[in-house]
Enzyme design. Structure first.
Site, PDB file in Angstrom:
ATOM      1  N   TYR A   1      41.713  36.641  29.314  1.00  0.00           N
ATOM      2  CA  TYR A   1      41.067  37.594  30.221  1.00  0.00           C
ATOM      3  C   TYR A   1      42.102  38.537  30.827  1.00  0.00           C
ATOM      4  CZ  TYR A   1      38.254  39.424  34.076  1.00  0.00           C
ATOM      5  OH  TYR A   1      37.597  40.252  34.947  1.00  0.00           O
TER       6      TYR A   1
ATOM      7  N   SER B   1      40.760  44.781  35.991  1.00  0.00           N
ATOM      8  CA  SER B   1      40.747  43.635  36.897  1.00  0.00           C
ATOM      9  C   SER B   1      42.135  43.472  37.480  1.00  0.00           C
ATOM     10  CB  SER B   1      40.349  42.358  36.151  1.00  0.00           C
ATOM     11  OG  SER B   1      40.542  41.214  36.962  1.00  0.00           O
TER      12      SER B   1
ATOM     13  N   ASN C   1      31.718  48.739  31.526  1.00  0.00           N
ATOM     14  CA  ASN C   1      31.771  47.704  32.549  1.00  0.00           C
ATOM     15  C   ASN C   1      31.657  46.289  32.008  1.00  0.00           C
ATOM     16  OD1 ASN C   1      31.468  46.608  35.350  1.00  0.00           O
ATOM     17  ND2 ASN C   1      29.390  46.205  34.635  1.00  0.00           N
TER      18      ASN C   1
ATOM     19  N   ILE D   1      34.926  39.974  43.969  1.00  0.00           N
ATOM     20  CA  ILE D   1      33.735  40.685  44.433  1.00  0.00           C
ATOM     21  C   ILE D   1      32.582  39.692  44.445  1.00  0.00           C
ATOM     22  CG2 ILE D   1      32.149  42.588  43.996  1.00  0.00           C
ATOM     23  CD1 ILE D   1      34.970  43.508  44.715  1.00  0.00           C
TER      24      ILE D   1
ATOM     25  N   THR E   1      29.630  39.171  43.606  1.00  0.00           N
ATOM     26  CA  THR E   1      28.466  39.369  42.753  1.00  0.00           C
ATOM     27  C   THR E   1      27.623  38.097  42.771  1.00  0.00           C
ATOM     28  OG1 THR E   1      29.627  38.518  40.823  1.00  0.00           O
ATOM     29  CG2 THR E   1      29.803  40.887  41.251  1.00  0.00           C
TER      30      THR E   1
ATOM     31  N   LYS F   1      42.433  42.627  30.170  1.00  0.00           N
ATOM     32  CA  LYS F   1      42.293  43.600  31.249  1.00  0.00           C
ATOM     33  C   LYS F   1      43.562  44.427  31.434  1.00  0.00           C
ATOM     34  CE  LYS F   1      38.043  42.788  32.387  1.00  0.00           C
ATOM     35  NZ  LYS F   1      36.991  43.833  32.215  1.00  0.00           N
TER      36      LYS F   1
END
Length: 268
Positions: A158, A145, A90, A191, A193, A162
């Protein structure tokens, strides 16, 4: 209760957000969980919280950019509970200040994100798979992602890392399926978070909401429940897949939200 009874799960980046949600729900459903995080105090606090709720958990240190640290996390899991049957890769990093467009991206940042976001998935799987084979099988779950499926004005590293996770997931599933090891990925959209809520302006959240098919944002538990499903035998015939958990943000013609607004104004 009991959907992952007696399974042993290692969750990387498990001290907060998506990882913490997955660890908590896995423990609630009967798994013994090892929470591995660079913020070791947070990992230990998360484990204590799970134990206070009647679950079984320990918190350990993990530097996902270091080969030896990843190996040690896997070995510690096996030493603690005798086996490892679930691995949730994760850990992931992003950097909005250095991970820019292709011309302006910081190349050291490119290497750092590839190391942490992609190589850690390879290494975690590399060290866990022999133990899973000895245990009779297992489930590897990777955090991808939606950035791995789309383009953006920044975050080239990024997104590329992913996208590579999505394909690496297929390779692991292909190469070790006959050993009763499944490998799937989860691709979150936005999300909420703690990090997202603390770092994103309300106006940015409103922009995302405008283009969601659903009238709300995702919560860490939305990913956590997906991880529990993929860790459980309920998903025993699913492998090599990436489940997109993104509220329908990417399913429609990208102009549909603006078109609907124009229609309302035209009719009013």
């Amino acid at each position: 209760m009991g959907r992952v009874q007696d399974k042993v799960a290692l969750i990387t980046g498990g001290a907060s957000g998506i990882g913490l949600s997955a660890a908590t729900l896995l423990a609630k459903e009967g798994a013994k969980v090892v929470i591995a995080d660079f913020h070791v105090d947070g990992a230990k606090q998360a484990a204590e919280s799970i134990k206070a709720q009647g679950g079984e958990a320990v918190g350990i240190f993990l530097d996902a950019g270091d080969d030896n640290s990843i190996r040690a996390a896997v070995e510690n899991t096996v030493e603690q509970y005798g086996k490892i049957t679930v691995l949730f890769n994760n850990v992931g990093l992003t950097n909005l200040k250095k991970d820019l467009d292709v011309v302006n991206i910081d190349l050291d940042e490119w290497d750092r994100l590839m190391n942490v976001n992609l190589k850690s998935v390879l290494l975690g799987s590399r060290y866990a798979i022999p133990h899973m084979i000895r245990a009779g099988g297992g489930s590897i779950i990777n955090t991808a992602s939606m950035a791995g499926f789309t383009g953006d004005s920044i975050r080239a590293a990024y997104g590329a890392s992913k996208a590579a996770v999505v394909n690496l997931t297929k390779y692991i599933a292909t190469q070790y399926g006959k050993d009763n090891i499944r490998c799937n990925a989860v691709a979150p959209g936005l999300i909420l978070t703690p990090a997202a809520k603390n770092n994103m302006a309300p106006e940015v959240l409103d922009i995302f909401a405008k283009y969601n098919a659903l009238p709300y944002h995702g919560q860490p538990e939305d990913i956590g429940y997906t991880v529990v499903f993929l860790a459980s035998d309920e998903s025993k015939f699913i492998t090599g897949q990436t489940i997109q958990v993104e509220g329908g943000h990417y399913i429609a013609n990208p102009s549909i939200a603006d078109f609907n607004e124009w229609m309302k104004k035209a009719q009013g």
